[in-house]
Write a protein that holds these residues in place. Structure first.
Motif, PDB file in Angstrom:
ATOM      1  N   ILE A 144      -8.098  10.995  -0.588  1.00 42.89           N
ATOM      2  CA  ILE A 144      -7.544  11.783  -1.568  1.00 42.89           C
ATOM      3  C   ILE A 144      -7.884  11.396  -3.100  1.00 42.89           C
ATOM      4  O   ILE A 144      -8.329  10.251  -3.438  1.00 42.89           O
ATOM      5  N   LYS A 145      -8.157  12.277  -4.037  1.00 41.48           N
ATOM      6  CA  LYS A 145      -8.602  12.257  -5.168  1.00 41.48           C
ATOM      7  C   LYS A 145      -7.627  11.518  -6.096  1.00 41.48           C
ATOM      8  O   LYS A 145      -6.344  11.764  -5.942  1.00 41.48           O
ATOM      9  N   PRO A 146      -8.143  10.461  -6.407  1.00 42.96           N
ATOM     10  CA  PRO A 146      -7.016   9.490  -7.455  1.00 42.96           C
ATOM     11  C   PRO A 146      -6.268  10.520  -8.613  1.00 42.96           C
ATOM     12  O   PRO A 146      -6.714  11.494  -8.943  1.00 42.96           O
ATOM     13  N   TYR A 147      -5.434   9.862  -9.104  1.00 48.15           N
ATOM     14  CA  TYR A 147      -4.798  10.448 -10.063  1.00 48.15           C
ATOM     15  C   TYR A 147      -5.287  10.209 -11.502  1.00 48.15           C
ATOM     16  O   TYR A 147      -5.675   9.365 -11.777  1.00 48.15           O
ATOM     17  N   GLU A 148      -5.355  11.301 -12.196  1.00 53.12           N
ATOM     18  CA  GLU A 148      -6.078  11.316 -13.529  1.00 53.12           C
ATOM     19  C   GLU A 148      -4.932  11.697 -14.517  1.00 53.12           C
ATOM     20  O   GLU A 148      -4.336  12.931 -14.752  1.00 53.12           O
TER      21      GLU A 148
ATOM     22  N   GLN B 283      -3.776  12.286   6.644  1.00 50.11           N
ATOM     23  CA  GLN B 283      -4.818  12.101   5.821  1.00 50.11           C
ATOM     24  C   GLN B 283      -4.858  10.507   5.319  1.00 50.11           C
ATOM     25  O   GLN B 283      -3.869   9.979   4.940  1.00 50.11           O
ATOM     26  N   GLN B 284      -6.020  10.081   5.107  1.00 48.98           N
ATOM     27  CA  GLN B 284      -5.885   8.827   4.615  1.00 48.98           C
ATOM     28  C   GLN B 284      -6.228   8.526   3.011  1.00 48.98           C
ATOM     29  O   GLN B 284      -6.568   9.607   2.466  1.00 48.98           O
TER      30      GLN B 284
ATOM     31  N   THR C 179      -0.469  14.511  -2.543  1.00 50.93           N
ATOM     32  CA  THR C 179      -0.883  13.410  -1.986  1.00 50.93           C
ATOM     33  C   THR C 179      -0.004  12.983  -0.816  1.00 50.93           C
ATOM     34  O   THR C 179      -0.258  12.784   0.300  1.00 50.93           O
ATOM     35  N   PHE C 180       1.401  13.279  -0.956  1.00 48.37           N
ATOM     36  CA  PHE C 180       2.230  12.812   0.109  1.00 48.37           C
ATOM     37  C   PHE C 180       2.140  13.908   1.201  1.00 48.37           C
ATOM     38  O   PHE C 180       2.579  13.784   2.524  1.00 48.37           O
ATOM     39  N   LYS C 181       2.032  14.958   1.077  1.00 49.47           N
ATOM     40  CA  LYS C 181       1.855  16.245   1.935  1.00 49.47           C
ATOM     41  C   LYS C 181       0.507  15.835   2.758  1.00 49.47           C
ATOM     42  O   LYS C 181       0.715  16.111   3.817  1.00 49.47           O
ATOM     43  N   ALA C 182      -0.571  15.287   2.328  1.00 49.32           N
ATOM     44  CA  ALA C 182      -1.654  15.105   3.000  1.00 49.32           C
ATOM     45  C   ALA C 182      -1.476  13.801   3.751  1.00 49.32           C
ATOM     46  O   ALA C 182      -1.962  13.885   4.826  1.00 49.32           O
ATOM     47  N   LEU C 183      -0.927  12.686   3.136  1.00 46.56           N
ATOM     48  CA  LEU C 183      -0.434  11.691   4.102  1.00 46.56           C
ATOM     49  C   LEU C 183       0.304  11.925   5.154  1.00 46.56           C
ATOM     50  O   LEU C 183       0.214  11.561   6.310  1.00 46.56           O
ATOM     51  N   ALA C 184       1.149  12.917   4.979  1.00 49.84           N
ATOM     52  CA  ALA C 184       2.094  13.410   5.964  1.00 49.84           C
ATOM     53  C   ALA C 184       1.382  14.093   7.249  1.00 49.84           C
ATOM     54  O   ALA C 184       1.791  14.058   8.373  1.00 49.84           O
TER      55      ALA C 184
ATOM     56  N   ALA D 270       0.816  -1.253  -0.173  1.00 54.38           N
ATOM     57  CA  ALA D 270      -0.043  -0.279  -0.283  1.00 54.38           C
ATOM     58  C   ALA D 270       0.787   1.396  -0.089  1.00 54.38           C
ATOM     59  O   ALA D 270       0.433   2.343  -0.296  1.00 54.38           O
ATOM     60  N   ASN D 271       2.026   1.108   0.333  1.00 56.15           N
ATOM     61  CA  ASN D 271       3.015   2.375   0.570  1.00 56.15           C
ATOM     62  C   ASN D 271       4.150   2.577  -0.374  1.00 56.15           C
ATOM     63  O   ASN D 271       4.721   3.446  -0.390  1.00 56.15           O
ATOM     64  N   VAL D 272       4.013   1.700  -1.508  1.00 57.80           N
ATOM     65  CA  VAL D 272       5.206   1.775  -2.627  1.00 57.80           C
ATOM     66  C   VAL D 272       4.216   2.054  -4.039  1.00 57.80           C
ATOM     67  O   VAL D 272       3.268   1.726  -4.410  1.00 57.80           O
ATOM     68  N   PHE D 273       4.873   3.286  -4.553  1.00 55.80           N
ATOM     69  CA  PHE D 273       4.108   3.865  -5.840  1.00 55.80           C
ATOM     70  C   PHE D 273       5.183   3.846  -6.907  1.00 55.80           C
ATOM     71  O   PHE D 273       6.660   3.586  -6.759  1.00 55.80           O
ATOM     72  N   ALA D 274       4.805   3.907  -7.778  1.00 56.63           N
ATOM     73  CA  ALA D 274       5.589   3.767  -9.117  1.00 56.63           C
ATOM     74  C   ALA D 274       5.118   4.901 -10.011  1.00 56.63           C
ATOM     75  O   ALA D 274       3.985   5.198 -10.253  1.00 56.63           O
ATOM     76  N   ALA D 275       6.176   5.636 -10.562  1.00 62.92           N
ATOM     77  CA  ALA D 275       5.682   6.984 -11.395  1.00 62.92           C
ATOM     78  C   ALA D 275       6.582   7.042 -12.389  1.00 62.92           C
ATOM     79  O   ALA D 275       7.942   6.679 -12.523  1.00 62.92           O
ATOM     80  N   GLY D 276       6.367   8.259 -13.463  1.00 60.56           N
ATOM     81  CA  GLY D 276       7.242   8.408 -14.572  1.00 60.56           C
ATOM     82  C   GLY D 276       7.180   7.414 -15.539  1.00 60.56           C
ATOM     83  O   GLY D 276       6.165   6.720 -15.503  1.00 60.56           O
TER      84      GLY D 276
END
Length: 362
Positions: A305-309, A300-301, A292-297, A262-268
């Motif tokens: 948070i609004k999903p990525y589009e 916030q759950q 998103t990471f500022k909100a998680l810090a 749940a805490n591993v993301f992939a991007a780019g």
């Protein structure tokens, strides 16, 4: 306590994301190379090597609060990452942004910046000595390369070979048609709908004869492969429920997570979430990830948070210069020509923008 985040890969997305978060989370950016390679400038640097000093940017001044750790990550789990030398780095969140590979002329094959500089200068010398150049692959890299050579070394006979029926089929027809016309006007011979049957290397330039699928041949003093990018996803392969495509990209959910961690993301470039493998396309992800990471810090759950589009229909803006003065741009609302393309990208190739990001004088 301040939340810890590890960003693996200091390319376009990794560097910008780390910079945006360093005053909000405990940021560790892990990158194998000592300097950032500004890939679009490498296409022009093959023609004009004086660009190298400005387009190879050390990581030393990127972060003032966060940390840049140079090393190779060999494994990832929910607690953090492990480096090749056995060092473990713990984190609350991990972002994998390991990018993609391309031909040796455009992106480093290894970690040494000195070796890569030698590759570029060596290819420049071969280009100067060549009378004829064949570029295999007419995507963004191949098309830009043809434009740069025809502008900077107009005495060369350049052939651009595409297996497609026209340039940039995913874009409005006007975009590719105008680029083709401009390349033709510059003396570039664009061959459509043919494949190379005997390409000796997918990465390294060489000289020889290309046998095409239509029965014709192209003899060139210098053959430059530009056959597309492949995502670097090795360290993700062992994650649970991972789905890796033929391109090397990993499937991600609406929150850019590639596995059941749940805490591993992939991007780019490494993430297959609806965006193309271009700098502009993946740049859309940085603001969402940062927010998103500022909100998680702030506790916030993620579900709140609004999903990525991604870009609609995968069509992000695309700037394709043919040297510093000509080219075409697609800006979602339409296709634009030489002046817009030159002003936005062609003249400077975004070098000044990234030197500012890396804390360097322009």
């Amino acid at each position: 306590m301040t939340k810890k985040i590890i960003i693996v890969g200091g390319g376009y997305l990794g560097a910008e994301l780390a910079k945006s978060l360093e005053n909000h989370l405990d940021v560790t950016l892990i990158e194998q190379r000592k300097a950032f390679v500004h890939a679009p400038a490498m296409i022009r640097a093959i023609v004009n090597t004086t660009l190298l000093d400005r387009a190879l940017m050390p990581y030393d001044n990127l972060l003032s609060v966060g940390k840049v750790l140079h090393g190779k990550v060999t494994s990832v789990d929910e607690s953090g990452v492990t480096l090749m030398d056995g060092i473990q780095v713990d984190a609350d969140y991990i972002v994998i942004s390991t990018g993609s590979t391309n031909g040796a002329a455009f992106k480093p094959a290894g970690d040494s910046i000195d070796d890569f500089r030698a590759v570029i200068t060596g290819l420049h010398a071969k280009l100067k000595a060549a009378s004829s150049v064949a570029i295999v692959g007419a995507g963004t890299v191949g098309s830009e390369m043809a434009g740069e050579i025809s502008y900077g070394m107009p005495d060369k006979h350049v052939t651009l070979i595409s297996s497609e029926a026209s340039l940039f089929l995913q874009m409005p027809p006007k975009f590719g048609a105008e680029l083709t016309s401009k390349l033709n006007d510059a003396g570039v011979d664009v061959k459509f709908g043919v494949r190379v049957n005997n390409l000796e290397s997918l990465t390294d330039p060489y000289s020889g004869t290309l046998e095409l699928s239509d029965g014709t041949t192209v003899i060139a003093d210098l053959i430059i492969p530009a056959v597309g990018s492949h995502a670097v996803s090795d360290i993700l392969a062992r994650l649970p429920n991972i789905n890796i495509e033929k391109s090397g990209r990993v499937k991600v959910d609406n929150y850019l997570r590639p596995s059941s961690f749940a805490n591993v993301f992939a991007a780019g470039d490494v993430a297959s979430g609806g965006d193309a493998m271009t700098i502009v396309a993946v740049g859309r992800q940085v603001p969402w990830l940062s927010k998103t990471f500022k909100a998680l810090a702030a506790e916030q759950q993620l579900a709140e948070i609004k999903p990525y589009e991604p870009w609609k229909d995968g069509k992000s803006p695309l700037f394709l210069p043919l040297g510093p003065k000509k080219g075409n741009s697609f800006l979602v609302i339409g296709t634009f020509g030489n002046w817009i393309t030159s002003a936005i990208k062609g003249k400077d190739l975004f070098i000044s923008k990234y030197r500012k990001l890396f804390g360097l004088e322009d």
